[in-house]
Design a protein around this motif. Structure first.
Motif, PDB file in Angstrom:
ATOM      1  N   ALA A   1       0.838  -1.198   0.000  1.00 57.34           N
ATOM      2  CA  ALA A   1       0.000   0.000   0.000  1.00 57.34           C
ATOM      3  C   ALA A   1       0.873   1.249   0.000  1.00 57.34           C
ATOM      4  O   ALA A   1       2.057   1.211   0.331  1.00 57.34           O
ATOM      5  CB  ALA A   1      -0.908   0.003   1.228  1.00 57.34           C
ATOM      6  N   LEU A   2       0.247   2.362  -0.369  1.00 54.12           N
ATOM      7  CA  LEU A   2       0.906   3.656  -0.423  1.00 54.12           C
ATOM      8  C   LEU A   2      -0.118   4.717  -0.065  1.00 54.12           C
ATOM      9  O   LEU A   2      -1.257   4.661  -0.544  1.00 54.12           O
ATOM     10  CB  LEU A   2       1.424   3.895  -1.852  1.00 54.12           C
ATOM     11  N   LYS A   3       0.256   5.681   0.795  1.00 60.12           N
ATOM     12  CA  LYS A   3      -0.633   6.808   1.055  1.00 60.12           C
ATOM     13  C   LYS A   3      -0.800   7.560  -0.254  1.00 60.12           C
ATOM     14  O   LYS A   3       0.179   7.967  -0.872  1.00 60.12           O
ATOM     15  CB  LYS A   3      -0.054   7.732   2.120  1.00 60.12           C
ATOM     16  N   CYS A   4      -2.060   7.740  -0.668  1.00 61.38           N
ATOM     17  CA  CYS A   4      -2.307   8.324  -1.978  1.00 61.38           C
ATOM     18  C   CYS A   4      -3.774   8.715  -2.072  1.00 61.38           C
ATOM     19  O   CYS A   4      -4.641   7.941  -1.683  1.00 61.38           O
ATOM     20  CB  CYS A   4      -1.967   7.299  -3.062  1.00 61.38           C
ATOM     21  N   SER A   5      -4.053   9.899  -2.596  1.00 60.90           N
ATOM     22  CA  SER A   5      -5.442  10.361  -2.684  1.00 60.90           C
ATOM     23  C   SER A   5      -6.038  10.209  -4.078  1.00 60.90           C
ATOM     24  O   SER A   5      -7.093  10.767  -4.363  1.00 60.90           O
ATOM     25  CB  SER A   5      -5.531  11.826  -2.253  1.00 60.90           C
ATOM     26  N   MET A   6      -5.380   9.453  -4.965  1.00 63.85           N
ATOM     27  CA  MET A   6      -5.946   9.270  -6.304  1.00 63.85           C
ATOM     28  C   MET A   6      -7.237   8.465  -6.222  1.00 63.85           C
ATOM     29  O   MET A   6      -7.416   7.644  -5.331  1.00 63.85           O
ATOM     30  CB  MET A   6      -4.947   8.599  -7.238  1.00 63.85           C
ATOM     31  N   THR A   7      -8.100   8.698  -7.189  1.00 61.86           N
ATOM     32  CA  THR A   7      -9.406   8.047  -7.244  1.00 61.86           C
ATOM     33  C   THR A   7      -9.430   7.008  -8.363  1.00 61.86           C
ATOM     34  O   THR A   7      -8.422   6.769  -9.017  1.00 61.86           O
ATOM     35  CB  THR A   7     -10.504   9.099  -7.492  1.00 61.86           C
ATOM     36  N   ALA A   8     -10.598   6.434  -8.570  1.00 59.43           N
ATOM     37  CA  ALA A   8     -10.767   5.472  -9.668  1.00 59.43           C
ATOM     38  C   ALA A   8     -10.303   6.117 -10.971  1.00 59.43           C
ATOM     39  O   ALA A   8     -10.448   7.315 -11.180  1.00 59.43           O
ATOM     40  CB  ALA A   8     -12.224   5.052  -9.770  1.00 59.43           C
TER      41      ALA A   8
ATOM     42  N   SER B   1      -3.909  -0.942  -8.029  1.00 58.05           N
ATOM     43  CA  SER B   1      -4.960  -1.942  -8.135  1.00 58.05           C
ATOM     44  C   SER B   1      -6.245  -1.451  -7.479  1.00 58.05           C
ATOM     45  O   SER B   1      -7.285  -1.360  -8.120  1.00 58.05           O
ATOM     46  CB  SER B   1      -4.483  -3.235  -7.475  1.00 58.05           C
ATOM     47  N   LEU B   2      -6.182  -1.141  -6.195  1.00 58.33           N
ATOM     48  CA  LEU B   2      -7.357  -0.710  -5.442  1.00 58.33           C
ATOM     49  C   LEU B   2      -7.056   0.615  -4.743  1.00 58.33           C
ATOM     50  O   LEU B   2      -5.900   0.928  -4.478  1.00 58.33           O
ATOM     51  CB  LEU B   2      -7.716  -1.759  -4.382  1.00 58.33           C
ATOM     52  N   VAL B   3      -8.102   1.381  -4.445  1.00 62.51           N
ATOM     53  CA  VAL B   3      -7.979   2.582  -3.624  1.00 62.51           C
ATOM     54  C   VAL B   3      -8.954   2.453  -2.467  1.00 62.51           C
ATOM     55  O   VAL B   3      -9.946   1.725  -2.561  1.00 62.51           O
ATOM     56  CB  VAL B   3      -8.242   3.882  -4.427  1.00 62.51           C
ATOM     57  N   GLY B   4      -8.654   3.132  -1.368  1.00 62.77           N
ATOM     58  CA  GLY B   4      -9.527   3.014  -0.208  1.00 62.77           C
ATOM     59  C   GLY B   4      -9.435   4.210   0.718  1.00 62.77           C
ATOM     60  O   GLY B   4      -8.596   5.094   0.553  1.00 62.77           O
ATOM     61  N   ASP B   5     -10.326   4.213   1.708  1.00 65.82           N
ATOM     62  CA  ASP B   5     -10.470   5.290   2.676  1.00 65.82           C
ATOM     63  C   ASP B   5     -10.258   4.712   4.069  1.00 65.82           C
ATOM     64  O   ASP B   5     -11.147   4.062   4.614  1.00 65.82           O
ATOM     65  CB  ASP B   5     -11.868   5.896   2.532  1.00 65.82           C
TER      66      ASP B   5
ATOM     67  N   ARG C   1     -13.005  10.282   1.691  1.00 65.99           N
ATOM     68  CA  ARG C   1     -11.949  10.580   0.718  1.00 65.99           C
ATOM     69  C   ARG C   1     -10.962   9.421   0.678  1.00 65.99           C
ATOM     70  O   ARG C   1     -10.526   8.922   1.714  1.00 65.99           O
ATOM     71  CB  ARG C   1     -11.179  11.849   1.117  1.00 65.99           C
ATOM     72  N   PHE C   2     -10.611   9.011  -0.532  1.00 69.54           N
ATOM     73  CA  PHE C   2      -9.605   7.960  -0.678  1.00 69.54           C
ATOM     74  C   PHE C   2      -8.272   8.484  -0.155  1.00 69.54           C
ATOM     75  O   PHE C   2      -7.903   9.632  -0.422  1.00 69.54           O
ATOM     76  CB  PHE C   2      -9.462   7.521  -2.129  1.00 69.54           C
ATOM     77  N   ASP C   3      -7.563   7.643   0.590  1.00 70.02           N
ATOM     78  CA  ASP C   3      -6.279   8.076   1.121  1.00 70.02           C
ATOM     79  C   ASP C   3      -5.174   7.018   0.985  1.00 70.02           C
ATOM     80  O   ASP C   3      -4.080   7.198   1.483  1.00 70.02           O
ATOM     81  CB  ASP C   3      -6.409   8.515   2.580  1.00 70.02           C
ATOM     82  N   PHE C   4      -5.478   5.925   0.305  1.00 68.30           N
ATOM     83  CA  PHE C   4      -4.417   4.959   0.027  1.00 68.30           C
ATOM     84  C   PHE C   4      -4.730   4.202  -1.249  1.00 68.30           C
ATOM     85  O   PHE C   4      -5.871   4.136  -1.712  1.00 68.30           O
ATOM     86  CB  PHE C   4      -4.217   3.981   1.192  1.00 68.30           C
ATOM     87  N   ALA C   5      -3.678   3.648  -1.832  1.00 71.04           N
ATOM     88  CA  ALA C   5      -3.789   2.794  -3.016  1.00 71.04           C
ATOM     89  C   ALA C   5      -3.007   1.525  -2.731  1.00 71.04           C
ATOM     90  O   ALA C   5      -2.090   1.521  -1.903  1.00 71.04           O
ATOM     91  CB  ALA C   5      -3.226   3.498  -4.241  1.00 71.04           C
ATOM     92  N   THR C   6      -3.372   0.452  -3.403  1.00 75.23           N
ATOM     93  CA  THR C   6      -2.643  -0.807  -3.260  1.00 75.23           C
ATOM     94  C   THR C   6      -2.148  -1.288  -4.612  1.00 75.23           C
ATOM     95  O   THR C   6      -2.641  -0.884  -5.667  1.00 75.23           O
ATOM     96  CB  THR C   6      -3.503  -1.925  -2.636  1.00 75.23           C
TER      97      THR C   6
END
Length: 152
Positions: free
Chosen positions: A80-87, A112-116, A122-127
């Motif tokens: 995972a990575l702290k990240c605010s990107m969306t779909a 792959s995935l984003v989550g809150d 607000r999304f704050d991580f990506a995997t």
């Protein structure tokens, strides 16, 4: 000619990467490594905010961490990575040892995935899937395949 566009005979000039360059590939990297994650996010956050258009490349930068499995997506070994990107950022590369002047590095994952994590809408991580020896064996087999020649 088609719709005023003249077509030319295509000439095979070899492999794309040999002509225009490309990123390296890394696997079995330690968790906690710094990476850049690139993408073209376009979707809204869960709260409906739409900060991205999908027209402009965006990036996140930080250190990877371990991510839990997400059974609903059959996502098991992830980072995972702290990240605010969306779909819309899905499939974008995670690049380790990236040089912004040379614009090269080593692909070490793909969004792959984003989550809150804090439930603020607000999304704050990506995997990304963790790139291991099995990932490398697939990459290696595919990189040795020729796609065939262009033309007649």
């Amino acid at each position: 000619m088609y719709n005023g566009v003249e077509f030319r005979t295509w000439k095979d000039v070899g492999r794309l990467g040999d002509n225009v360059g490309g990123q390296g590939f890394s696997w079995n990297q330690k968790i906690g490594q710094s990476v850049y994650a690139f993408g073209y996010p376009a979707g809204p956050h869960p709260d409906g905010d739409r900060p991205y258009t999908g027209l402009t490349p965006k990036y996140c930068y930080g250190k990877t961490s371990a991510a839990g499995a997400v059974a609903g997506f059959k996502a098991e070994a992830q980072i995972a990575l702290k990240c605010s990107m969306t779909a819309g950022a899905s499939g974008g590369p995670w690049i380790a040892q990236y040089s912004s002047t040379m614009r090269v590095g080593y692909i070490n994952g793909v969004t792959s995935l984003v989550g809150d994590t804090d439930s603020n809408g607000r999304f704050d991580f990506a995997t990304s899937p963790y790139f291991d020896s099995e990932t490398y064996s697939i990459y290696s087999a595919a990189s040795n395949l020729a796609s065939g020649k262009i033309g007649k």
